[in-house]
Each structure stands twice: as C-alpha cells, then as structure tokens.
Design a protein around this motif. Structure first.
Motif, PDB file in Angstrom:
ATOM      1  N   GLY A 145     104.520  69.377  51.816  1.00 52.70           N
ATOM      2  CA  GLY A 145     103.518  69.045  50.814  1.00 52.70           C
ATOM      3  C   GLY A 145     102.117  69.497  51.176  1.00 52.70           C
ATOM      4  N   ARG A 146     101.986  70.068  52.376  1.00 55.04           N
ATOM      5  CA  ARG A 146     100.665  70.451  52.885  1.00 55.04           C
ATOM      6  C   ARG A 146      99.960  71.494  52.015  1.00 55.04           C
ATOM      7  N   THR A 147     100.647  72.592  51.742  1.00 52.18           N
ATOM      8  CA  THR A 147     100.042  73.701  51.000  1.00 52.18           C
ATOM      9  C   THR A 147      99.567  73.234  49.624  1.00 52.18           C
ATOM     10  N   LEU A 148     100.433  72.568  48.900  1.00 53.28           N
ATOM     11  CA  LEU A 148     100.104  72.129  47.545  1.00 53.28           C
ATOM     12  C   LEU A 148      98.973  71.104  47.555  1.00 53.28           C
ATOM     13  N   SER A 149      99.006  70.206  48.521  1.00 52.40           N
ATOM     14  CA  SER A 149      97.983  69.164  48.561  1.00 52.40           C
ATOM     15  C   SER A 149      96.591  69.752  48.828  1.00 52.40           C
ATOM     16  N   ARG A 150      96.542  70.790  49.661  1.00 54.43           N
ATOM     17  CA  ARG A 150      95.251  71.455  49.920  1.00 54.43           C
ATOM     18  C   ARG A 150      94.754  72.204  48.695  1.00 54.43           C
ATOM     19  N   LEU A 151      95.675  72.836  48.002  1.00 57.38           N
ATOM     20  CA  LEU A 151      95.300  73.557  46.779  1.00 57.38           C
ATOM     21  C   LEU A 151      94.774  72.584  45.725  1.00 57.38           C
ATOM     22  N   LEU A 152      95.458  71.456  45.557  1.00 58.65           N
ATOM     23  CA  LEU A 152      95.039  70.471  44.556  1.00 58.65           C
ATOM     24  C   LEU A 152      93.657  69.911  44.891  1.00 58.65           C
ATOM     25  N   HIS A 153      93.411  69.734  46.190  1.00 58.05           N
ATOM     26  CA  HIS A 153      92.112  69.258  46.645  1.00 58.05           C
ATOM     27  C   HIS A 153      91.012  70.253  46.272  1.00 58.05           C
ATOM     28  N   LYS A 154      91.288  71.536  46.508  1.00 63.94           N
ATOM     29  CA  LYS A 154      90.321  72.596  46.167  1.00 63.94           C
ATOM     30  C   LYS A 154      90.055  72.654  44.668  1.00 63.94           C
ATOM     31  N   LEU A 155      91.113  72.485  43.882  1.00 62.69           N
ATOM     32  CA  LEU A 155      90.956  72.526  42.424  1.00 62.69           C
ATOM     33  C   LEU A 155      90.090  71.373  41.940  1.00 62.69           C
ATOM     34  N   VAL A 181     101.926  64.146  47.792  1.00 61.88           N
ATOM     35  CA  VAL A 181     101.398  65.116  46.843  1.00 61.88           C
ATOM     36  C   VAL A 181     101.996  64.853  45.459  1.00 61.88           C
ATOM     37  N   THR A 182     101.181  65.069  44.437  1.00 63.01           N
ATOM     38  CA  THR A 182     101.624  64.805  43.070  1.00 63.01           C
ATOM     39  C   THR A 182     102.648  65.831  42.610  1.00 63.01           C
TER      40      THR A 182
END
Ligand code: 5GP
Length: 215
Positions: free
Chosen positions: A137-147, A171-172
């Motif tokens: 879930g790391r990659t997606l969670s970082r991307l969502l944070h950036k968005l 992560v959602t």
C-alpha cells in the motif's frame, strides 16, 4: 475503510494450467499457472465501471492512469465507463503518470511523480486514480498524499488487484476488481523486469522464470 463495491475474491488454490490457454510459446516455462483469464478481467471491469458510475454519479471526472502496469486495465475501464456514463452531461478526461518510490531508512519514503508536469493540473477536480496492484500500500498511499497536497477536490481509487496481505499502510481501496492471494503475478500489463506485460492473462511466475529474468 471506504469500501464502495464488492470484490471478486480469488481463492489461494485457484490456479489453472497454462497449457489450457493461449500462452505465447516463448513464455510457457516461465509461468506456473493462469490465475485470472482475460475474459474474467473484461467481465469484472464492466461491472466495476457500473459500480464506479453509480457511486460517483454524474460529475466531471478526471481519470489518472498510473503507468506502466495499469495501461490495459485503464483502457478497458475508460471504455466501460464511457458506456456507463452515456447519459452523463459532464465529460471525462484522461491523464498519465508514472510513480517511482524511494525508500529511505525510515518508513516514510517519498514518491516521485513523472509525467504530469505539475499535479496542480488536477487542482479542484474529481480524480479517479487507476492503479494496477496494491501490495503493502506504500506506493498508492504516497501518491494519494501528493494528490491531496495538490488540492484535488475528491479522490477515489480503482485497482485491478489487491493482494490478500496484512497492510503495513492503510490505503483507501474504493473500487477493486480482484482480491488475490500473496503470489507474484504478471500479465495484463503487469511486468517482471519489463517482461510479460503483453501476456493476455494474469499468471503466476514459475521459479525458473523468476531465475531466468532476474536483474
Ligand atoms: P506496494 O507499494 O503496494 O507495496 O506495491 C505496489 C507496486 O509493487 C506495484 O505498483 C507493482 O509495481 C509492484 N508489485 C507488487 N506486487 C506485485 C506483483 O505481484 N506483480 C508485479 N508485477 N508487480 C507487483
């Protein structure tokens, strides 16, 4: 957890022989089994698009494809969403990015976004992030944070596969096509060292295949 729709759960022992499918001969020894045939993906994506539309409704929507792994899922989903949104007066837009995760000594790594010159292009928009796979879930969670930092209005996630593993990061996962066992999969856009993306079906690698294409 914001679980907007049901998932298709692939059991641990659900594996079919590669010999029963149209696997390119050059790949046969590299794969141990077929776990999700292309036809099943197509059927599932059609229903997922309807779930997404009935949940999100008739709003303007920006679709964000996280390359490279989700390219096939993305085009299939865009086509099905176009049908599902036939009566919708608001348009859909598409954007493409690549994510590169950096690990540091701490668990708080960062993600570099390649592609969109500026994520603020998505500011104030309803964004559906389309990604291939969630493992830790790391990659997606970082991307969502950036968005979120970039000021998107609303954000949902559509995922081709979610691995049945204890998540280190929460992560959602709004719209998940398949929940799969903890196996390394390739095909339907997913790679092993840039190979197997063109494979029609989602397959499990064999040990000899993993050895053969190791970097
Ligand atoms: P996470 O950050 O959730 O641990 O991992 C997400 C990324 O790891 C994915 O975008 C994908 O690139 C890679 N990954 C994780 N599991 C698999 C897998 O089973 N097969 C492939 N091809 N890539 C995977």
């Amino acid at each position: 957890k914001n679980m907007a729709s049901a998932q298709a759960v692939i059991p641990d022992d659900f594996e079919m022989p590669t010999e029963a499918f149209d696997i390119p001969r050059s790949y046969t020894g590299d794969l141990s089994a077929v776990v999700i045939p292309e036809g099943m993906i197509k059927d599932r994506v059609r229903r997922l698009a309807h779930d997404i539309h009935s949940s999100i409704g008739s709003q303007p929507l920006a679709l964000l494809c996280v390359l490279k792994g989700s390219y096939k899922f993305f085009t299939a989903l865009v086509d099905e969403l176009t049908s599902a949104r036939f009566d919708c007066p608001h348009p859909m837009t598409v954007d493409f990015i690549r994510c590169r995760s950096y690990e540091d000594t701490q668990s708080t790594g960062s993600v570099e976004i390649i592609g969109l010159s500026n994520l603020t292009e998505l500011e104030g928009k309803n964004v559906l992030v389309v990604d291939d796979i969630v493992d830790t879930g790391r990659t997606l969670s970082r991307l969502l944070h950036k968005l979120k930092e970039s000021g998107v209005k609303k954000c949902w996630t559509a995922l081709l596969v979610s691995k049945r593993v204890p998540r280190t990061i929460d992560v959602t996962e709004d719209f998940v096509a398949f929940q799969i066992p903890d196996k390394f999969i390739v095909g339907y856009g997913l790679d092993y060292n840039q190979r197997f993306r063109d494979l029609r079906h989602i397959c499990v690698m064999s040990n000899s295949g993993i050895e053969k294409y190791k970097n």
